[in-house]
Enzyme design. Structure first.
Site, PDB file in Angstrom:
ATOM      1  N   LYS A 190       0.858  -1.192   0.000  1.00 52.62           N
ATOM      2  CA  LYS A 190       0.000   0.000   0.000  1.00 52.62           C
ATOM      3  C   LYS A 190       0.881   1.224   0.000  1.00 52.62           C
ATOM      4  O   LYS A 190       2.008   1.192   0.511  1.00 52.62           O
ATOM      5  CB  LYS A 190      -0.872   0.013   1.264  1.00 52.62           C
ATOM      6  CG  LYS A 190      -2.076   0.897   1.152  1.00 52.62           C
ATOM      7  CD  LYS A 190      -3.136   0.247   0.291  1.00 52.62           C
ATOM      8  CE  LYS A 190      -4.483   0.867   0.430  1.00 52.62           C
ATOM      9  NZ  LYS A 190      -5.540  -0.106   0.120  1.00 52.62           N
TER      10      LYS A 190
HETATM   11  N1  GLU Z   1      -7.160   0.049  -3.126  1.00 46.59           N
HETATM   12  C1  GLU Z   1      -7.967  -1.099  -3.351  1.00 46.59           C
HETATM   13  C2  GLU Z   1      -8.057  -1.959  -2.099  1.00 46.59           C
HETATM   14  O1  GLU Z   1      -7.939  -1.466  -0.999  1.00 46.59           O
HETATM   15  C3  GLU Z   1      -7.554  -1.859  -4.605  1.00 46.59           C
HETATM   16  C4  GLU Z   1      -6.159  -2.407  -4.609  1.00 46.59           C
HETATM   17  C5  GLU Z   1      -5.703  -2.951  -5.959  1.00 46.59           C
HETATM   18  O2  GLU Z   1      -6.487  -3.032  -6.888  1.00 46.59           O
HETATM   19  O3  GLU Z   1      -4.525  -3.297  -6.038  1.00 46.59           O
HETATM   20  O4  GLU Z   1      -8.317  -3.120  -2.158  1.00 46.59           O
END
Ligand code: GLU
Length: 424
Positions: free
Chosen positions: A109
């Site tokens: 993240k």
């Molecule tokens: N930000 C989204 C989540 O929290 C998507 C993450 C992604 O597609 O890699 O799952």
């Protein structure tokens, strides 16, 4: 406004959730040591030239939590309250989210502490490119693959992809997902998280024998996840009676006309002032009241730590679908559990986004693009089998859905980590 956004406790919650599941699985200290903590944490300072000629320094983060099952995967959020601890919690949840839906990726993240509403488009582009360039060696289709999250979307992903491709002098769309379809983005990615939420709600409603037709729903947050979830439930015949975002909350007992709300937010970027366009909507004094509204289904789709020990007792919904990551604290979880509220946990409920991200990455690597129908069918299959696997786990071990999801995810990550072994 009641309810504070406490990033430190997001990490605390994440760690407590892990410990509970690890206790049920009786993991050894060695197993825990390998899969609990993030593997790589990066913090950068990002100098950006503003339109008036001044330079502002922003702080950016990228955390790679675990890569046993594949490259790190997870979004990048732009929000003024982003902290390293919050990003660590979110990266941790991504590891187990990818494992729950069984896609071959690990968890990561990123975030930048910034209020993007205060930046011009040109400033936002310079910040996005600088963020990606600053950590360019971390990223790659086989290393770490960012995606949209709070306040980032296809345009920012397009800038990320261009920065990377220009640097490498190759077209490398697989370095990021959630791109515009014109740049190799998958059809259906924009609505995928909300589509997954709707699939989970459909399965949970079937299990709980709640009739979705006419069921009363409240949705907190009207960004990508909240807005499309509202639209999905509206189309499924549910009655969305309460909505909110960070600028206000609104109720209408007859059922809110969601397509009209979306027209308004598309033009205005927030709910504030919508009562002038839709006079039937009654503004709430405090948008947090939305969580306590008299509904069968509640969808928190905003930020972490919204349902706490202060308000958990007052929740009236029978079913809570976590569109957001980490919206319920562990203390609140216990209170809701006591009261038999069925919670579809974030690492299952909002996994539709990363699932279609995976399908996007596969398409990028093949250079062949699937139809929307194919994407929707695959997403339905992925989410339905994950939901059923978690429900089965919960019945087998007599634990709630959150612990069950972690049991499934942790088992998969531990197995992969052990099969790989330790290098040197
Ligand atoms: N930000 C989204 C989540 O929290 C998507 C993450 C992604 O597609 O890699 O799952």
């Amino acid at each position: 406004m009641r309810g504070t956004f406490d990033s430190t406790s997001a990490l605390g919650n994440a760690m407590r959730q892990f410990d509970r599941a690890a206790g049920v699985l009786k993991l050894t200290p060695n197993q825990i040591a390998v899969i609990k903590q993030p593997r790589r944490v990066t913090e950068v300072k990002l100098p950006v030239q503003m339109d008036d000629g001044s330079v502002e320094i922003f702080t950016g983060y990228r955390v790679q939590h675990n890569v046993a099952r594949g490259p790190a995967k997870g979004g990048v959020r732009f929000h003024p309250k982003v902290t390293l601890d919050e990003v660590k919690a979110l990266a941790f949840w991504m590891t187990y989210k990818c494992a729950v839906v069984n896609i071959p990726m690990g968890g990561g993240k990123g975030g930048v502490a910034v209020d993007p509403r205060k930046l011009s488009t040109a400033e936002l582009e310079r910040l996005s490119r600088r963020y990606f360039a600053e950590m360019i060696d971390l990223f790659g289709g086989d290393r770490d693959i960012p995606a949209p999250d709070v306040n980032t979307g296809p345009q920012v992903m397009g800038w990320f992809m261009d920065t990377y491709s220009m640097h490498r002098q190759e077209f490398l769309p697989e370095v990021v997902t959630g791109k515009p379809p014109e740049l190799g983005g998958s059809l259906g990615r924009e609505t995928a998280t909300a589509d997954g939420v709707a699939i989970c709600i459909r399965e949970a409603a079937r299990h709980l024998k709640i009739d979705l037709g006419g069921a009363r729903v409240a949705i907190q947050g009207f960004g990508n996840v909240g807005s499309y979830t509202a639209l999905n439930l509206y189309r499924d015949g549910a009655r969305v009676v309460a909505l909110s975002d960070d600028t206000g909350g609104y109720v209408y007992e007859e059922g809110i006309d969601i397509p009209r709300v979306m027209d308004y937010t598309r033009a205005n970027r927030k709910l504030q002032g919508i009562e002038t366009a839709m006079p039937e909507l009654i503004p709430l004094e405090d948008p947090m009241e939305i969580l306590e509204w008299d509904v069968e289904i509640l969808v928190p789709a905003a930020l972490e730590n919204m349902i706490t020990k202060e308000n958990a007792e007052k929740i009236r919904a029978r079913l809570i679908a976590e569109g957001a990551n980490g919206p319920i604290t562990t203390e609140a979880d216990d209170i809701l559990d006591e009261r038999d509220v069925f919670i579809i946990p974030d690492i299952l409920c909002n996994a539709g986004g990363v699932s279609v991200s995976y399908l996007e990455w596969v398409q990028n690597r093949m250079g062949y693009y699937w139809s929307l129908r194919r994407i929707q069918e695959d997403l339905d299959e992925i989410m339905t089998s994950a939901f059923r696997a978690v429900l089965h786990m919960s019945q087998q071990h007599h634990v709630n859905m959150r612990i069950a999801a972690f049991l499934l995810g942790i088992q998969r990550v531990t197995t992969a980590a052990e099969m790989r072994g330790l290098y040197a």
